[in-house]
Design a protein around this motif. Sequence first.
Motif, short mmCIF file in Angstrom:
data_model
loop_
_atom_site.label_atom_id
_atom_site.label_comp_id
_atom_site.label_asym_id
_atom_site.label_seq_id
_atom_site.Cartn_x
_atom_site.Cartn_y
_atom_site.Cartn_z
N ARG A 120 0.85 -1.19 0.00
CA ARG A 120 0.00 0.00 0.00
C ARG A 120 0.88 1.24 0.00
O ARG A 120 1.87 1.32 0.72
N CYS A 121 0.49 2.24 -0.81
CA CYS A 121 1.19 3.52 -0.79
C CYS A 121 0.31 4.63 -0.21
O CYS A 121 0.80 5.70 0.10
N LEU A 314 10.49 9.65 -8.22
CA LEU A 314 9.70 10.77 -8.73
C LEU A 314 8.23 10.59 -8.39
O LEU A 314 7.35 10.63 -9.25
N ARG A 315 7.98 10.37 -7.12
CA ARG A 315 6.62 10.23 -6.60
C ARG A 315 6.56 10.83 -5.21
O ARG A 315 7.60 11.08 -4.59
N GLU A 316 5.35 11.04 -4.69
CA GLU A 316 5.18 11.57 -3.34
C GLU A 316 4.99 10.46 -2.32
O GLU A 316 4.95 10.73 -1.12
N GLU A 317 4.83 9.24 -2.76
CA GLU A 317 4.64 8.11 -1.87
C GLU A 317 5.15 6.86 -2.56
O GLU A 317 5.37 6.84 -3.76
N THR A 318 5.33 5.81 -1.77
CA THR A 318 5.78 4.54 -2.34
C THR A 318 5.18 3.39 -1.54
O THR A 318 4.93 3.52 -0.34
N LEU A 331 11.89 10.39 -1.68
CA LEU A 331 10.73 10.76 -2.49
C LEU A 331 10.81 12.25 -2.80
O LEU A 331 10.90 13.08 -1.89
N VAL A 332 10.78 12.60 -4.08
CA VAL A 332 10.95 14.00 -4.48
C VAL A 332 9.79 14.54 -5.30
O VAL A 332 9.80 15.71 -5.70
N GLY A 333 8.79 13.72 -5.59
CA GLY A 333 7.69 14.19 -6.41
C GLY A 333 8.17 14.60 -7.79
O GLY A 333 8.95 13.91 -8.43
N CYS A 334 7.73 15.78 -8.19
CA CYS A 334 8.15 16.31 -9.49
C CYS A 334 8.53 17.77 -9.33
O CYS A 334 7.99 18.67 -9.96
#
Length: 376
Positions: A120-121, A314-318, A331-334
């Motif tokens: 689950r992320c 390149l996501r806000e969650e994993t 986690l760095v998002g964009c």
Amino acid sequence: MKIAAVAGTRPQFIKAMMVSRAVREKHKEILIHTGQHYDPNMSQVFFCGRGCPAPDYYIDAGQDTPGRQLGKMFDGLKAVFDREKPDVVLVYGDSRSTLAGALAASKTGVPLAHIEAGLRCGNHAMPEEFIRELTDYLSAILFCPSAAAVRNLNKEGVVSTTGAIFGKEADAVRFGASIAVNVGDVMYDALQECLERSKCLPPQVGGKFPEPGGYLLVTVHRAENTDKKERLSVVLESLVALGEKVVFPVHPRTKKKISEFNLGGYLSHPNMTVIEPVGYEEMIWLCKNARKIITDSGGLQKEAFFLQVPCITLREETEWTETVERGCNVLVGCERRRIRDAVGASARGDWSGCPYGQGNASRLISRLLEEYFCPG
């Protein structure tokens, strides 16, 4: 026991290489290719002497809208299940092929087993999160890659903390007709075998082999990063601005969007080395020898962790939360600044031990399938 295994994407073929080999030692397996990944470098390469058995059935879902592709997969899989009458359907991960397999198994009344269950992320805007949850709820047996995945299922009430324990190698919990087992990660099996047998092959990049430690390895393929021009532009601009050599195997989806949005100029920058997708062994070599990995891929986050290479996601969650908790994955998002800072930061991750098993997940899965569906 007859097992119908469903696969349709590159990561699923890698997992199928390991699980198929284990289950076919004692049981009959039918491998069904849904056609979700139809590009030769994303699918056929795994059936050409790379260890994955040739599919027994091929469903030509091909290029189409997500809904139509899902419908083609469902109809094709249901027809195969009706014809073959398997004892269990085996699905992998969280792709459209996973969902189609789960729904077709439910419709035909065949028990379902889910590999990579319990991940689950927390982002329900991602189709993958919905697929994970629905597939887990439909499954009779849930093969989890970590203790955290089992805990997620406990929290949701899919399984409880009481019940059967299968041997000393895997921890299991049972609720009703479902059982969740922490078997470890099949991808760790594949990586261990690749390294032990010295199968890692350096791909040629621009006519020569990349210098170990002298490049950043980048992959981008998720819809949230590729389907909007503004977001894809930020990713490409950030890569060019880093001032480091970037090796970029371009996913077919990303390649199409770059062309559609007229962003091809970024790929011709001197820092950017763009290549076609490579085989599994070549990709492991690129991962192992990269200074850092920048990706939105779930699988590559784990491979970076296994290989002790710092990862920037390149996501806000994993869903692979252990990699972040240990400081091995950022986690760095964009966002340009966060990408730049993460690339420049010193690596301080904790790679000691492995929360994803001991490299024997495939054999545990085979044994547990037999114990669950062939008791006595």
